[in-house]
Structure formats: structure tokens, C-alpha cells
Design an enzyme around this catalytic site. Structure first.
Site, PDB file in Angstrom:
ATOM      1  N   ASN A 212       0.846  -1.195   0.000  1.00  0.00           N
ATOM      2  CA  ASN A 212       0.000   0.000   0.000  1.00  0.00           C
ATOM      3  C   ASN A 212       0.885   1.251   0.000  1.00  0.00           C
ATOM      4  OD1 ASN A 212       0.567   0.825   2.842  1.00  0.00           O
ATOM      5  ND2 ASN A 212      -0.302  -1.192   3.207  1.00  0.00           N
ATOM      6  N   PRO A 308      -2.775 -12.316  10.133  1.00  0.00           N
ATOM      7  CA  PRO A 308      -3.199 -12.134  11.526  1.00  0.00           C
ATOM      8  C   PRO A 308      -3.174 -10.660  11.899  1.00  0.00           C
ATOM      9  CG  PRO A 308      -1.004 -13.098  11.419  1.00  0.00           C
ATOM     10  CD  PRO A 308      -1.504 -13.011  10.004  1.00  0.00           C
ATOM     11  N   PHE A 326      -4.194   2.913  14.717  1.00  0.00           N
ATOM     12  CA  PHE A 326      -4.487   3.967  13.753  1.00  0.00           C
ATOM     13  C   PHE A 326      -5.520   3.410  12.782  1.00  0.00           C
ATOM     14  CE2 PHE A 326      -1.563   7.731  13.684  1.00  0.00           C
ATOM     15  CZ  PHE A 326      -1.030   7.515  14.940  1.00  0.00           C
TER      16      PHE A 326
HETATM   17  O1  PMT Z   1       2.961   6.160   6.522  1.00  0.00           O
HETATM   18  P1  PMT Z   1       2.387   7.494   6.082  1.00  0.00           P
HETATM   19  O2  PMT Z   1       2.554   7.713   4.605  1.00  0.00           O
HETATM   20  O3  PMT Z   1       2.910   8.627   6.910  1.00  0.00           O
HETATM   21  O4  PMT Z   1       0.808   7.455   6.321  1.00  0.00           O
HETATM   22  C1  PMT Z   1       0.287   7.348   7.606  1.00  0.00           C
HETATM   23  C2  PMT Z   1      -0.876   6.339   7.664  1.00  0.00           C
HETATM   24  C3  PMT Z   1      -2.024   6.843   6.808  1.00  0.00           C
HETATM   25  C4  PMT Z   1      -0.420   4.955   7.173  1.00  0.00           C
HETATM   26  C5  PMT Z   1      -1.277   6.228   9.184  1.00  0.00           C
HETATM   27  O5  PMT Z   1      -1.646   7.489   9.675  1.00  0.00           O
HETATM   28  C6  PMT Z   1      -2.417   5.243   9.373  1.00  0.00           C
HETATM   29  O6  PMT Z   1      -3.590   5.548   9.217  1.00  0.00           O
HETATM   30  N1  PMT Z   1      -2.059   3.966   9.740  1.00  0.00           N
HETATM   31  C7  PMT Z   1      -3.020   2.852   9.845  1.00  0.00           C
HETATM   32  C8  PMT Z   1      -3.283   2.308   8.468  1.00  0.00           C
HETATM   33  C9  PMT Z   1      -4.139   1.056   8.503  1.00  0.00           C
HETATM   34  O7  PMT Z   1      -3.682   0.034   8.126  1.00  0.00           O
HETATM   35  O8  PMT Z   1      -5.317   1.191   9.026  1.00  0.00           O
HETATM   36  P2  PMT Z   1      -6.326  -0.084   9.167  1.00  0.00           P
HETATM   37  O9  PMT Z   1      -7.619   0.572   9.405  1.00  0.00           O
HETATM   38  O10 PMT Z   1      -6.217  -1.003   8.030  1.00  0.00           O
HETATM   39  O11 PMT Z   1      -5.826  -0.851  10.468  1.00  0.00           O
HETATM   40  C10 PMT Z   1      -6.274  -0.499  11.767  1.00  0.00           C
HETATM   41  C11 PMT Z   1      -5.186  -0.805  12.775  1.00  0.00           C
HETATM   42  O12 PMT Z   1      -4.930  -2.213  12.819  1.00  0.00           O
HETATM   43  C12 PMT Z   1      -3.857  -0.128  12.519  1.00  0.00           C
HETATM   44  O13 PMT Z   1      -3.354   0.266  13.766  1.00  0.00           O
HETATM   45  C13 PMT Z   1      -2.996  -1.250  11.902  1.00  0.00           C
HETATM   46  O14 PMT Z   1      -1.609  -1.080  12.207  1.00  0.00           O
HETATM   47  C14 PMT Z   1      -3.552  -2.469  12.616  1.00  0.00           C
HETATM   48  N2  PMT Z   1      -3.468  -3.737  11.860  1.00  0.00           N
HETATM   49  C15 PMT Z   1      -4.134  -3.903  10.692  1.00  0.00           C
HETATM   50  C16 PMT Z   1      -4.069  -5.112  10.056  1.00  0.00           C
HETATM   51  C17 PMT Z   1      -3.293  -6.155  10.612  1.00  0.00           C
HETATM   52  N3  PMT Z   1      -3.191  -7.348  10.000  1.00  0.00           N
HETATM   53  N4  PMT Z   1      -2.637  -5.965  11.749  1.00  0.00           N
HETATM   54  C18 PMT Z   1      -2.709  -4.772  12.388  1.00  0.00           C
HETATM   55  O15 PMT Z   1      -2.101  -4.618  13.450  1.00  0.00           O
END
Ligand code: PMT
Length: 416
Positions: A212, A308, A326
Site C-alpha cells: 500500500n 493475523p 491507527f
Molecule cells: O505512513 P504514512 O505515509 O505517513 O501514512 C500514515 C498512515 C495513513 C499509514 C497512518 O496514519 C495510518 O492511518 N495507519 C493505519 C493504516 C491502517 O492500516 O489502518 P487499518 O484501518 O487497516 O488498520 C487499523 C489498525 O490495525 C492499525 O493500527 C494497523 O496497524 C492495525 N493492523 C491492521 C491489520 C493487521 N493485520 N494488523 C494490524 O495490526
């Protein structure tokens, strides 16, 4: 001049060099850190940047004249020198450095610098030959010996077309250095913080992967801010091209599985996890050792397997005082983030709308809302470093509200 107890008061001295135009950006960065700024221009600085522009961004009228009766009646120069928590001089020209090094007080800025007891930060900007001249070397050494902090100069191409040392350090870096020195309260001293950052890559064959747009900038900024706030920081980074923040331990990983292992190996005993990484939700069900050929029709029947959830696993099993996720959303941002907060059993979640141009993925700025049990904090668009510094303050407050761990029960002595 309004000022509360927490905001820092900065006199921003601006010398007469081409880099003076960057003082507008520097004021913006300092104000994101909630500093109150009074710009002070030398006579020549006013040739490069206007008082009107400075007043608009600083919110206070710039000062420039020791003999301005109206300004002196409002706050005299000695009062102004006492008012400051720090004096930042950017750009500092060779002439200004020479006057400061020799204690010459022949205009408002140099007079303030003699009268103040506040720490002085000096960001030189001049032609390379001028910087390397023995007179400038002597003056800089004398200023350092007098306790001033030199920020830069940086190397690179200069306005005059020459290459070498002499460029003013970038405004964001000046603001961060000053903030670290005078404002960064050690709110995370004694804590252990884990940060994940960047994307993960899920390989299908030696040349293709799912990933991504995450650049890692927001996560690296958080690691930097946590370290500045006194924490012992480990940054677990997906594949990104960013330098490691000073004082931070970095662990590089590629896939979600590698990130999961690196996080779980370090999570026990940590106080806070910031899960900023954009972890790929899926990976190819099978990895092919050899590059798949275009005509093998794999593209139309590519099977994926769910990765996971790392942050949910930490929240469920590692007993950290604070787990902060996040959420990158493109619609219904708050509602979707709240669902993730609950589903992953997090203490807080920071949501950004990645459909808005200029924030989110791979941009210098962000705008976020942090949701947690006792409310929400909205941080409007500002540089990612400023977002990070503000989030650290919020998280330190949440950490302080947590009940202290129960004291260990002493073993009952066996009766003989
Ligand atoms: O890296 P930059 O270019 O500075 O951009 C910042 C950002 C947009 C990446 C950052 O601010 C952000 O939003 N990060 C979270 C991105 C994300 O994957 O969001 P999500 O909604 O898919 O996941 C929610 C949370 O679960 C996140 O804390 C993620 O780290 C966590 N996750 C998701 C999937 C997974 N398999 N394991 C996880 O731990």
C-alpha cells in the site's frame, strides 16, 4: 500579549539573507507546537520578508526598531528580552553572527540577544566561502563557547549556485530541535514505547507483491516525538526510505508475519504500542519461488489468505497499559474507527481520512481525530511531526490516568 503556562514564548530573530523567506514557514511550524512568537527583523531582513506576512502567520506584530516609541511603550526591549523562553535566529547571516559573537548591540535584535538570559538557537545561512572563512569560524566557535546552540548549516546547493555547507536547516528541523530543547516535557520518561510504521509487502513471487501507499512518515514522526519525550523507543518499520530518528532502536521487517513476530517479541514489558503501520490485510495464499509467467493465468485465480491482526493480538495477550491503533479511512471515518477501536479492544485509535488530498498516505501533513474512552481529540491539518508531538502529550495524559498496577502480594511465610 496572551500566553498560558504551557506554551513557550519565542523571539524569532530574522537576519538579512535570502533564507529569510523561510521564516514564514518556520513561524508556522513553531506555532503548531503551540509556541507564541514575536518576530524581530534586522533592517536588511525587511528586504526579504514583509512585516505584514510575518504578522499574519505569527499573530503578533514583528519588531525591528529599538527607537519605535509605540512598540517600546507596549513592551520595552528589556521586558521583551525577559519575556522570551528562547531566542531563535534564523537565518543568521555572517554579519549577524559576527555582531553576536562580539557582543555588539547596535540594533533591536542584537540588543535583545545581549539582554536575554534565554537559550539562543542559531541557524546560519550564508555562502559556503563565507561560512568557511576563518573569521566566521572564530565567531561561531565563540558563540558556541558562550552557550548558543548552532543548528546547521546544512550542505547542498545554495541560492548563489555554489555547493557546500551554508544552507539554512529546514524550518521543520529547526522547530523540532528547539521544541526538543525547551518544550519537550519528559512526559514519557521511564516508559518503553513500541511503534510500527510503514507498509508491509506480501510477496507472490520474487518480483511481485501486495502492498500500500504508506511512506512511514507518520510512524517515524511518532517514534521521534516519543524519544524526545523521554521514552525508550523501538520502531518496527516496514520497507520505507526514511532515516532512523536519533536515539531510536529500529527493526526492519518486510511482511506482516515478520512485523507480527517482531512486535510480539518486544511487546511484553512495553508501556505503549502505537500501531501506525498499514499492515496488508491479505497475502497471496502461496509464494512461488520462480517468477510466474504472464501467460500462466494465475492473475485470474489469485488466492489470498488473511494476515493475523497484530495490534489486536497485542491488546488481547500482552497486557500493555496502552495500545493505540491507527485507522486509515476513506468514508464514515469516525464510525469505522470506533468499530475498529472496539473490535480490536484498543485503548485509543487515531483516525485519518486518507481520501482527503494533502493528508494521510505519503504526505508531509496529516489531520487526525483520536478516539478514546474519555472523549476525542481533534488535530487539524498540520505537519506530521507536529501531529506526533501533540499525540504524545495526549497519550502521556491517558497513561497518567491509568490506575497504578496492584502491588505484588508478598509470599505468606509457611508456618513451621
Ligand atoms: O505512513 P504514512 O505515509 O505517513 O501514512 C500514515 C498512515 C495513513 C499509514 C497512518 O496514519 C495510518 O492511518 N495507519 C493505519 C493504516 C491502517 O492500516 O489502518 P487499518 O484501518 O487497516 O488498520 C487499523 C489498525 O490495525 C492499525 O493500527 C494497523 O496497524 C492495525 N493492523 C491492521 C491489520 C493487521 N493485520 N494488523 C494490524 O495490526
Amino acid at each position: 500579549m496572551p500566553s498560558d503556562n504551557t506554551s513557550k514564548r519565542i523571539l524569532l530573530g530574522i537576519g538579512g539573507g535570502i533564507a529569510a523567506y523561510k521564516s514564514i514557514e518556520l513561524v508556522r511550524h513553531l506555532r503548531f507546537l503551540e509556541a507564541e512568537i514575536v518576530p524581530v527583523l534586522t533592517r536588511n531582513a525587511a528586504r526579504f520578508v514583509t512585516a505584514t506576512a510575518l504578522q499574519a502567520v505569527a499573530g503578533n506584530p514583528p519588531r525591528s526598531d529599538l527607537w519605535d516609541a509605540a512598540a517600546e511603550a507596549g513592551m520595552g526591549h528589556i521586558e521583551l528580552a525577559r519575556w522570551a523562553d528562547a531566542v531563535v535566529i534564523a537565518p543568521a547571516t555572517a554579519n549577524l553572527i559576527a555582531r553576536l559573537a562580539n557582543g555588539i548591540a547596535d540594533d533591536l535584535l542584537t540588543t535583545l540577544c545581549l539582554a536575554t538570559q534565554a537559550p539562543r538557537f542559531i541557524a546560519p545561512a550564508m555562502n559556503t566561502k563565507m561560512w568557511e572563512h576563518p573569521a566566521t569560524r572564530r565567531n561561531v566557535a565563540r558563540l558556541s563557547a558562550d552557550g548558543a546552540t548552532l543548528l546547521g548549516p546544512a550542505d547542498g546547493e545554495q541560492a548563489c549556485g555554489e555547493f557546500g555547507p551554508g544552507r539554512m536547516v529546514e524550518p521543520a528541523d529547526i522547530a523540532t530541535a528547539v521544541w526538543r530543547a525547551i518544550a519537550a516535557p519528559a512526559v514519557l520518561a521511564g516508559t518503553k514505547v513500541l511503534v510500527t510504521a510503514g507498509p508491509t509487502r506480501e510477496f507472490l513471487d520474487p518480483v511481485r507483491f501486495i502492498s500500500n501507499r504508506s511512506s512511514g512518515r507518520q510512524g517515524f514522526a511518532l517514534a521521534e516525538a516519543a524519544q524526545a519525550a523521554g521514552a525508550d523507543v523501538t520502531l518496527i518499520a516496514g520497507p520505507v526510505q526514511l532515516p532512523t530518528p536519533a536515539g531510536v532502536e529500529r527493526v526492519d521487517v518486510v511482511s506482516a508475519e515478520e512485523m507480527r513476530q517482531a512486535v510480539l517479541a518486544r511487546a511484553r514489558g512495553a508501556d505503549v504500542l502505537f500501531a501506525v503501520a498499514a499492515v496488508a490485510d491479505y497475502r497471496p495464499a502461496q509464494f512461488h519461488e520462480r517468477k510466474l509467467k504472464k501467460d500462466e493465468s494465475w492473475a485470474t485465480r489469485l488466492a489470498l489468505r488473511e494476515n493475523p491482526d497484530i495490534v489486536a493480538a497485542v491488546a488481547a495477550t500482552c497486557e500493555l497499559p496502552l495500545v493505540v491503533g491507527f485507522a486509515a479511512e476513506t468514508h464514515d471515518a469516525l464510525a469505522n474507527a470506533r468499530k475498529k477501536l472496539n473490535a480490536k479492544n484498543l485503548d485509543a485509535i487515531v483516525v485519518n481520512d486518507v481520501a482527503v488530498p494533502g493528508i494521510g498516505f505519503d504526505s508531509a501533513d496529516n489531520a487526525v481525530t483520536m478516539l478514546h474512552a474519555s472523549g476525542e481529540t481533534v488535530l487539524p491539518k498540520m505537519p506530521k511531526r507536529a501531529i506526533a508531538q501533540r499525540l504524545i502529550t495526549e497519550v502521556a495524559a491517558l497513561l497518567a490516568q491509568r490506575p497504578a498496577p496492584a502491588p505484588a502480594v508478598p509470599p505468606v511465610a509457611a508456618k513451621g
